[in-house]
Write a protein that holds these residues in place. Structure first.
Motif, PDB file in Angstrom:
ATOM      1  N   TYR A 136      33.918   8.891  92.935  1.00  0.00           N
ATOM      2  CA  TYR A 136      34.034   8.118  91.692  1.00  0.00           C
ATOM      3  C   TYR A 136      32.761   7.316  91.431  1.00  0.00           C
ATOM      4  CZ  TYR A 136      35.513   4.415  88.503  1.00  0.00           C
ATOM      5  OH  TYR A 136      35.590   3.538  87.455  1.00  0.00           O
ATOM      6  N   HIS A 137      32.236   6.652  92.449  1.00  0.00           N
ATOM      7  CA  HIS A 137      31.037   5.828  92.247  1.00  0.00           C
ATOM      8  C   HIS A 137      29.798   6.694  92.020  1.00  0.00           C
ATOM      9  CE1 HIS A 137      32.420   1.686  92.756  1.00  0.00           C
ATOM     10  NE2 HIS A 137      33.361   2.188  93.536  1.00  0.00           N
ATOM     11  N   LEU A 138      29.768   7.884  92.585  1.00  0.00           N
ATOM     12  CA  LEU A 138      28.679   8.808  92.271  1.00  0.00           C
ATOM     13  C   LEU A 138      28.748   9.231  90.804  1.00  0.00           C
ATOM     14  CD1 LEU A 138      28.610  11.078  95.457  1.00  0.00           C
ATOM     15  CD2 LEU A 138      26.767   9.568  94.677  1.00  0.00           C
ATOM     16  N   LEU A 139      29.957   9.413  90.295  1.00  0.00           N
ATOM     17  CA  LEU A 139      30.126   9.769  88.890  1.00  0.00           C
ATOM     18  C   LEU A 139      29.641   8.620  87.994  1.00  0.00           C
ATOM     19  CD1 LEU A 139      31.274  12.028  87.062  1.00  0.00           C
ATOM     20  CD2 LEU A 139      33.469  10.827  87.114  1.00  0.00           C
ATOM     21  N   ALA A 156      24.882   3.324  72.487  1.00  0.00           N
ATOM     22  CA  ALA A 156      25.284   3.038  73.862  1.00  0.00           C
ATOM     23  C   ALA A 156      26.782   2.804  73.918  1.00  0.00           C
ATOM     24  CB  ALA A 156      24.540   1.815  74.386  1.00  0.00           C
ATOM     25  N   GLY A 157      27.433   3.372  74.903  1.00  0.00           N
ATOM     26  CA  GLY A 157      28.854   3.166  75.101  1.00  0.00           C
ATOM     27  C   GLY A 157      29.106   1.958  75.981  1.00  0.00           C
ATOM     28  N   PRO A 158      30.369   1.688  76.265  1.00  0.00           N
ATOM     29  CA  PRO A 158      30.691   0.585  77.171  1.00  0.00           C
ATOM     30  C   PRO A 158      30.190   0.905  78.579  1.00  0.00           C
ATOM     31  CG  PRO A 158      32.632   1.895  76.707  1.00  0.00           C
ATOM     32  CD  PRO A 158      31.563   2.407  75.803  1.00  0.00           C
ATOM     33  N   GLU A 163      35.366   2.586  81.633  1.00  0.00           N
ATOM     34  CA  GLU A 163      35.936   3.780  81.006  1.00  0.00           C
ATOM     35  C   GLU A 163      37.113   4.314  81.832  1.00  0.00           C
ATOM     36  OE1 GLU A 163      35.230   4.796  78.150  1.00  0.00           O
ATOM     37  OE2 GLU A 163      33.108   5.203  77.782  1.00  0.00           O
ATOM     38  N   SER A 164      38.020   4.990  81.129  1.00  0.00           N
ATOM     39  CA  SER A 164      39.030   5.768  81.841  1.00  0.00           C
ATOM     40  C   SER A 164      38.348   6.972  82.488  1.00  0.00           C
ATOM     41  CB  SER A 164      40.110   6.247  80.878  1.00  0.00           C
ATOM     42  OG  SER A 164      39.550   7.175  79.933  1.00  0.00           O
ATOM     43  N   LEU A 165      39.011   7.583  83.458  1.00  0.00           N
ATOM     44  CA  LEU A 165      38.396   8.714  84.151  1.00  0.00           C
ATOM     45  C   LEU A 165      38.093   9.875  83.202  1.00  0.00           C
ATOM     46  CD1 LEU A 165      37.389   9.862  86.799  1.00  0.00           C
ATOM     47  CD2 LEU A 165      39.719  10.665  87.286  1.00  0.00           C
ATOM     48  N   PRO A 166      39.003  10.258  82.273  1.00  0.00           N
ATOM     49  CA  PRO A 166      38.645  11.341  81.337  1.00  0.00           C
ATOM     50  C   PRO A 166      37.423  10.992  80.480  1.00  0.00           C
ATOM     51  CG  PRO A 166      41.017  11.005  81.358  1.00  0.00           C
ATOM     52  CD  PRO A 166      40.433   9.882  82.133  1.00  0.00           C
ATOM     53  N   ALA A 167      37.341   9.737  80.014  1.00  0.00           N
ATOM     54  CA  ALA A 167      36.191   9.347  79.199  1.00  0.00           C
ATOM     55  C   ALA A 167      34.916   9.335  80.031  1.00  0.00           C
ATOM     56  CB  ALA A 167      36.433   7.967  78.583  1.00  0.00           C
ATOM     57  N   LEU A 168      35.031   8.931  81.278  1.00  0.00           N
ATOM     58  CA  LEU A 168      33.866   8.917  82.167  1.00  0.00           C
ATOM     59  C   LEU A 168      33.369  10.335  82.419  1.00  0.00           C
ATOM     60  CD1 LEU A 168      32.044   7.119  83.967  1.00  0.00           C
ATOM     61  CD2 LEU A 168      33.696   7.503  85.818  1.00  0.00           C
ATOM     62  N   GLU A 169      34.301  11.257  82.653  1.00  0.00           N
ATOM     63  CA  GLU A 169      33.906  12.652  82.878  1.00  0.00           C
ATOM     64  C   GLU A 169      33.276  13.245  81.623  1.00  0.00           C
ATOM     65  OE1 GLU A 169      37.505  14.450  84.202  1.00  0.00           O
ATOM     66  OE2 GLU A 169      37.159  13.934  86.316  1.00  0.00           O
ATOM     67  N   ALA A 170      33.772  12.859  80.447  1.00  0.00           N
ATOM     68  CA  ALA A 170      33.183  13.355  79.198  1.00  0.00           C
ATOM     69  C   ALA A 170      31.745  12.862  79.059  1.00  0.00           C
ATOM     70  CB  ALA A 170      34.030  12.898  78.008  1.00  0.00           C
ATOM     71  N   ARG A 171      31.491  11.614  79.405  1.00  0.00           N
ATOM     72  CA  ARG A 171      30.126  11.097  79.340  1.00  0.00           C
ATOM     73  C   ARG A 171      29.237  11.799  80.364  1.00  0.00           C
ATOM     74  NH1 ARG A 171      30.566   4.561  78.899  1.00  0.00           N
ATOM     75  NH2 ARG A 171      28.279   4.764  79.065  1.00  0.00           N
ATOM     76  N   ALA A 172      29.793  12.114  81.523  1.00  0.00           N
ATOM     77  CA  ALA A 172      29.003  12.828  82.530  1.00  0.00           C
ATOM     78  C   ALA A 172      28.648  14.223  82.037  1.00  0.00           C
ATOM     79  CB  ALA A 172      29.777  12.898  83.846  1.00  0.00           C
ATOM     80  N   ARG A 173      29.595  14.899  81.368  1.00  0.00           N
ATOM     81  CA  ARG A 173      29.296  16.228  80.816  1.00  0.00           C
ATOM     82  C   ARG A 173      28.187  16.142  79.773  1.00  0.00           C
ATOM     83  NH1 ARG A 173      35.011  16.611  80.987  1.00  0.00           N
ATOM     84  NH2 ARG A 173      35.724  18.137  82.540  1.00  0.00           N
ATOM     85  N   SER A 174      28.232  15.090  78.997  1.00  0.00           N
ATOM     86  CA  SER A 174      27.187  14.911  77.986  1.00  0.00           C
ATOM     87  C   SER A 174      25.821  14.741  78.654  1.00  0.00           C
ATOM     88  CB  SER A 174      27.508  13.690  77.122  1.00  0.00           C
ATOM     89  OG  SER A 174      26.483  13.452  76.191  1.00  0.00           O
TER      90      SER A 174
END
Length: 394
Positions: A136-139, A156-158, A163-174
């Motif tokens: 999680y912290h690596l993400l 810039a996002g928050p 972020e929730s985990l789905p929103a965090l994963e979406a930002r990582a994909r971006s």
């Protein structure tokens, strides 16, 4: 000394001066409960069979090097140690991680008593949670690093941690889909899980995951401070333990810092990540190989210190002088390989300090009364203490 005494039975395996050149030749600490096996290490043998290394308990700067199959001939091992002996013999790779997991498995089955079984179950659960926290912290860090490198003017996002985990994963994909990143999100997330397994020991900068290595380093530092004030007849033991603790920490710090530095460019690290490195630090290209080697080296440097610290924590304050000789005997030897591991990064001369520690260990052993081991008549008491140590150092 009777021929049935463990020291007399082990004497046939005496090998003279013990100066291993590498950490692998030093061996991996095994958490035995049999008093005469405490502090023993397993290492690969010259042939196919591994070997058990036991420091000469009294009056000599040497070791007993015993074929692993001959362990029952050197003493009368407890049931826990017989099961552990059989379990470790089947390990395909000898490393601190593999021996630690095997020992936890034996303890979890109840062979060292219920407290040790409960502690092992907790340790397994904490290891799994630690890997999840690390991933999680690596993400979070991937998102921070990736978005920091974007062109100015982007919205810039928050903060990622909100972020929730789905929103965090979406930002990582971006982040991973940015031009020049060169890694598919699915492959990157798989690599991130492997990276979390490799980093779960050392954690991340700032230790947000409460990783085991920084925690053990803190315990070693506290032990060194506590024990430096120890007076009385065992003051020589205390000085040796404190000297070993200081040198170990001085060597661990640059290795840990180097592992954390390898995480400074996570998108680049994920781009070059290949098959999982394993805790043994097998060869890999580039920065991922460097990270795997550093985490493996940190594990080797700390190997055995959990038992030393556990003895100190488990002893009543008024009786700590009684455990100091056992602790001094278990201070890990530091092989010459140490000079290559941290020589350029350490900021001091590790070779000179390593030789000073080896000289202090040899001098301390020569002060022990010949033919006495301090264990005769105390076997049941010491077995109970060592089973308690399995609970404390699971």
């Amino acid at each position: 000394m009777p021929a049935s005494h463990p020291i007399a039975r082990a004497a046939q395996f005496e090998s003279g001066q013990y100066r291993p050149a590498t950490f692998l030749r030093r061996g991996v600490a095994v958490p035995f409960t049999t008093p005469h096996l405490l502090g023993g290490r397993i290492r690969p043998g010259d042939r196919s069979e591994p070997e058990l290394v036991l420091a000469n308990p009294v009056g000599e700067d040497g070791a007993y090097v015993i074929p692993w199959s001959a362990l029952p001939d050197s003493c009368m091992p407890t049931l826990h140690d017989r099961v552990l002996w059989e379990r470790i013999a089947r390990l395909p790779v000898l490393a601190p991680r593999t021996v630690r997991e095997a020992a936890r498995g034996v303890a979890a089955e109840g062979y060292a008593g219920r407290p040790a079984a409960r502690a092992a179950e907790v340790a397994f659960a904490e290891a799994l949670q630690g890997r999840t926290r690390t991933q999680y912290h690596l993400l979070l860090e991937l998102v921070r690093q990736g978005e920091m490198g974007r062109e100015t003017g982007r919205e810039a996002g928050p903060p990622p941690e909100r972020e929730s985990l789905p929103a965090l994963e979406a930002r990582a994909r971006s982040v991973l889909q940015e031009p020049g990143t060169g890694v598919a999100p699915l492959a990157a997330f798989e690599a991130l899980a492997e990276l979390a397994a490799a980093c779960s020991l050392c954690g991340l900068p700032g230790d947000p995951t409460a990783a085991p290595a920084p925690a053990l380093m803190a315990a070693i530092g506290a032990l060194g401070r506590d024990i430096a004030a120890e007076a009385g007849p065992e003051q020589g033991c205390a000085r040796l333990i404190a000297q070993g603790a200081r040198l170990t920490l001085r060597c661990c710090r640059p290795v840990l810092a180097g592992a954390h530095a390898a995480l400074a460019d996570l998108p680049g690290l994920l781009r070059h990540w290949r098959a999982a490195p394993g805790a043994e630090g097998r060869a890999r290209p580039g920065r991922d190989r460097d990270l795997a080697l550093r985490t493996a080296r940190l594990d080797w440097l700390l190997d055995g210190w959990d038992l030393v610290c556990g003895l100190w924590r488990g002893a009543e304050p008024a009786r700590r002088g009684l455990v100091l000789p056992d602790m001094a005997a278990m201070v890990p030897l530091l092989p010459a390989e140490l000079d290559d591991w941290c020589g350029a990064d350490a900021g001091f001369d590790p070779g000179a300090e390593r030789e000073a520690l080896l000289a202090a260990q040899a001098q301390w052993r020569r002060t022990l009364p010949p033919g006495q081991d301090g264990m005769t008549g105390r076997s049941l008491e010491l077995i109970a203490r060592n089973e308690g140590l399995r609970a404390a150092a699971a």
